[in-house]
Design a protein around this motif. Structure first.
Motif, short mmCIF file in Angstrom:
data_model
loop_
_atom_site.label_atom_id
_atom_site.label_comp_id
_atom_site.label_asym_id
_atom_site.label_seq_id
_atom_site.Cartn_x
_atom_site.Cartn_y
_atom_site.Cartn_z
N ASP A 166 34.68 -15.75 -22.21
CA ASP A 166 35.01 -16.76 -23.22
C ASP A 166 34.40 -16.42 -24.57
N SER A 170 36.45 -15.86 -28.00
CA SER A 170 36.14 -16.65 -29.19
C SER A 170 35.88 -15.75 -30.39
N ALA A 195 45.23 -19.37 -28.06
CA ALA A 195 45.30 -20.74 -27.55
C ALA A 195 45.46 -20.76 -26.04
N GLN A 198 42.17 -19.92 -24.42
CA GLN A 198 41.18 -20.99 -24.58
C GLN A 198 41.69 -22.32 -24.02
N HIS A 199 42.66 -22.22 -23.11
CA HIS A 199 43.14 -23.36 -22.33
C HIS A 199 43.76 -24.45 -23.21
N ARG A 200 44.57 -24.00 -24.18
CA ARG A 200 45.32 -24.94 -25.02
C ARG A 200 46.80 -24.53 -24.98
N PRO A 201 47.44 -24.66 -23.81
CA PRO A 201 48.82 -24.15 -23.68
C PRO A 201 49.82 -24.89 -24.56
N GLY A 202 49.58 -26.15 -24.83
CA GLY A 202 50.51 -26.88 -25.70
C GLY A 202 50.53 -26.31 -27.10
N GLU A 203 49.35 -25.97 -27.63
CA GLU A 203 49.26 -25.34 -28.95
C GLU A 203 49.89 -23.96 -28.92
N ALA A 204 49.65 -23.23 -27.83
CA ALA A 204 50.25 -21.90 -27.70
C ALA A 204 51.76 -21.98 -27.72
N ALA A 229 51.56 -26.10 -20.01
CA ALA A 229 51.41 -27.36 -20.74
C ALA A 229 52.08 -28.53 -20.02
#
Length: 708
Positions: A166, A170, A195, A198-204, A229
């Motif tokens: 991680d 980052s 994204a 870093q576990h933000r699939p909606g943003e990806a 997402a």
């Protein structure tokens, strides 16, 4: 000149001139011999490198260019070296060369690599995934400082999916400017990969959607992001639009799961051929499709195959679910037991196995779940399903105190206000039913007092000769009491019952004549079934008759004559049906109105006098809560009733119907006990339809009763 070496510096010129002559004569091997790799002059090595490049012998040219780069490690030498490394297919060497170059030259100043070198570096990176996976964070800072934004974004986008740290992710992602400052497909691709990592699939998915407008080849990673997402329908839509041919099996597996989630079995059927057999996740998907197609045997066979492949816990639970849906619950339980025995310290498996065993029909097997759920309850004290199952298991084990303690723990749990309004209502009613069960377990004694008064029509009067056909309908008033004391804990906890009881009644044949009959009884009541409301009675009955009159109901003994005493044994059975679940006569916390109904059957036989009374009554009504801050209800109802008597082989019957209204008031509750007492007032009109027992007389009945 060919055979006469010269002194330095003329020897270098001799060799270069000879090399040019040999090349013109197409004697390249001689030229290479006269230009040795280890000659201590950069011009000789450069001439050798140029000749090798002209001959497309890039692997040897790379060696020569490497020597030149060692002697003069500038960007021009780096450019030529990387050119040869690419043409020789030495991608690993190229990546190492570039990394070492920027590490050596980095001194805090951001000096960009030549664009040609950046291009070669990025293109080579995509062809050397193993090297990416071994990438060291220490090389990242100088490397990224030597790349422009476009190439840096491509580098980050390629490297990020293969890094597990991680912190490294980052650090890499911080080198990218935000989308707003530099909207670019490569940059958005890198931001999307960041994204995702870093576990933000909606943003990806948003970034990849932007890229998709210019590059349709981005659709696979967009599908991954949308699926992660939770937008499974959109993921399938992208697949249908861009890629009926799925580029990888992992993507096919993701799409197949999405199709199953969306119940899109036609898409799932198209994706199944892309899934390799003997992989547990793939076989599970195939089994679920078989279940949908009604092929339970095929589904169960695939699930069994999964269990032979040393599956994970999640894969095992999926196979168990398939076995359940295929109807083989025993196999599902066996698989669950095997995975729990393999991972005995797994709390979720212990809970699941305990819940399964607790639901078995055999009492002895159910009790095996007690220690499992006890342990699970300590880890999850607020888990309602575990707590409720434990309470019922304690009841099955005849442990009334433990069952009551478990119910008290459930009742004390805080209410979950995050639920929907409908779920909150169910939660309130569920808590009330726990309190109702606790109240039933906490009491052994039940007392009922009642007074029934009718001005006309539902009593009977006969002459001095009981067998006379001279009969007429009269009024009636009656007061009665009943005390019931449970004497068996084990039967009580199993929904059965054994009790002793006593009862009395005072009866009169009209509006103004009271206590014409005085009677009492003591006996035993037995409830043999937990799921059937059937009660069996045996009692010693005594009645004192002050008048030569006879009432027709409530199990009073037939009169012998004025001032006569009678002692006899009565055997009785009563049962009610259709009065459970949504039609029960009980207070509802979660509703403002509800239906009620029952079919009541009652028969009594006096052994000595061979006298029989029976009644069957069906009643149905609808209860409304009164709009006040007290637990009161009002219920209009209709009924039909059949009564019969057989006295000295003289059989009489009566059939009547009517309508009435009932008011109830519930009271006597505690924090752990639901309402244990109720006051009931009924008034009903009865119309005689057939029979000789009451001469089809009509009448009105008024009653008041209290249950304590």
């Amino acid at each position: 000149m060919e055979n006469h070496p010269l002194s330095s510096p003329w020897e270098k010129q001799r060799r270069l001139a000879l090399a040019r002559i040999y090349v013109k004569k197409h004697q390249e091997e001689k030229a290479l011999q006269i230009l040795p790799l280890l000659y201590p002059d950069i011009d000789i090595i450069l001439a050798r490198a140029l000749l090798l490049e002209k001959l497309n012998r890039f692997r040897e040219a790379t060696i020569a260019r490497s020597e030149i780069y060692k002697l003069n490690p500038d960007t021009d030498s780096l450019d030529h070296l990387t050119y040869n490394q690419v043409n020789a297919g030495e991608y690993t060497g190229l990546l190492q060369t570039v990394s070492e170059h920027v590490s050596r030259s980095f001194d805090g100043h951001y000096t960009l690599l030549p664009l040609s070198v950046q291009d070669r570096f990025i293109n080579s990176l995509s062809k050397n995934m193993p090297l990416i996976q071994k990438w060291q964070a220490s090389k990242t800072e100088p490397l990224l400082a030597s790349l422009d934004y476009k190439h840096r974004a491509i580098f980050v986008g390629n490297v990020i999916p293969h890094i597990s740290s991680d912190q490294e992710i980052s650090n890499l992602c911080r080198t990218l400017p935000p989308h707003e400052s530099n909207p670019d497909p490569d940059g958005d691709t890198a931001l999307g990969h960041c994204a995702m990592a870093q576990h933000r699939p909606g943003e990806a998915a948003i970034y990849f959607s932007e890229v998709q407008r210019e590059r349709s080849d981005i659709w696979p990673v967009l599908v991954y992001a949308l699926s992660a997402a939770g937008d499974t329908s959109k993921a399938l839509e992208v697949w249908r639009e861009y890629g009926q041919m799925v580029p990888s099996e992992s993507l096919a597996t993701v799409l197949a799961r999405d199709a199953l989630q969306e119940k899109d079995f036609s898409s799932l059927r198209k994706l199944i051929p892309d899934l390799t057999s003997d992989i547990p996740d793939n076989d599970i998907l195939k089994a679920k499709l078989a279940l949908h197609d009604g092929e339970e045997r095929i589904a169960l066979s695939l699930a069994s195959h999964v269990m032979d492949l040393n599956p994970s816990i999640d894969q095992t639970m999926a196979a168990i679910q398939i076995a359940d849906k295929a109807g083989n619950h025993d196999q599902a339980l066996n698989w669950l037991q095997s995975i729990w025995e393999k991972y005995p310290d797994n709390a979720d498996l212990k809970r699941e196995y305990g819940m399964r065993v607790a639901g078995l029909p055999e009492r002895k097997k159910r009790l095996q779940a007690l220690p499992l759920l006890n342990d699970s309850s300590k880890l999850q004290p607020n888990n309602i399903k575990i707590g409720e199952s434990l309470a019922w298991l304690f009841l099955a084990d005849d442990d009334r105190p433990a069952a009551m303690r478990q119910l008290e723990q459930l009742i004390s749990l805080p209410q979950n206000f995050a639920l929907t309004k409908e779920d909150q209502k169910q939660q309130v009613q569920q808590r009330y039913m726990w309190r109702r069960t606790h109240a039933d377990l906490s009491r052994r004694d039940h007392i009922t007092l009642a007074s029934i008064w009718s001005p006309a029509g539902i009593g009977e009067v006969v002459g001095n000769n009981q067998l006379s056909s001279s009969r007429r309908g009269v009024g009636q008033n009656m007061q009665m009491g009943w005390w019931d004391h449970a004497i068996s804990d084990s039967l009580l906890t199993r929904g059965k019952g054994l009790a002793v009881y006593g009862r009395f009644f005072i009866d009169g044949p009209g509006r103004t004549e009271y206590a014409a009959y005085l009677g009492g009884a003591a006996g035993v009541r037995y409830k043999p079934f937990s799921r059937l409301n059937l009660n069996l009675y045996a009692e010693v009955f005594d009645q004192y008759t002050r008048y030569s009159l006879l009432a027709s109901s409530h199990h009073k003994y037939p009169a012998k004559g004025q001032n006569s005493n009678t002692v006899d044994m009565m055997i009785r059975a009563s049962a009610s049906f259709f009065d459970q679940g949504d039609f029960r006569n009980d207070w509802r916390e979660d509703r403002s109105h509800w239906n009620e109904r029952f079919l009541y059957l009652d028969g009594a036989w006096w052994v000595h006098k061979e006298y029989f009374q029976g009644v069957a009554r069906y009643q149905q009504g609808h209860s409304w809560k009164l709009p006040i801050n007290q637990p009161q209800t009002i219920m209009p109802y209709g009924f039909g009733q059949f009564s019969s008597q057989n006295n000295n082989h003289l059989f009489r019957e009566d059939f009547r119907a009517g309508a009435g209204i009932r008011w109830q008031y519930w009271f006597n509750e505690t924090p752990f006990n639901a309402y244990r007492s109720a006051l009931t007032v009924n008034i009903e009109y009865q119309r005689g339809l057939a029979g000789s027992l009451y001469e089809r007389a009509n009448g009105v009945l008024f009653s008041v009763g209290v249950q304590l």
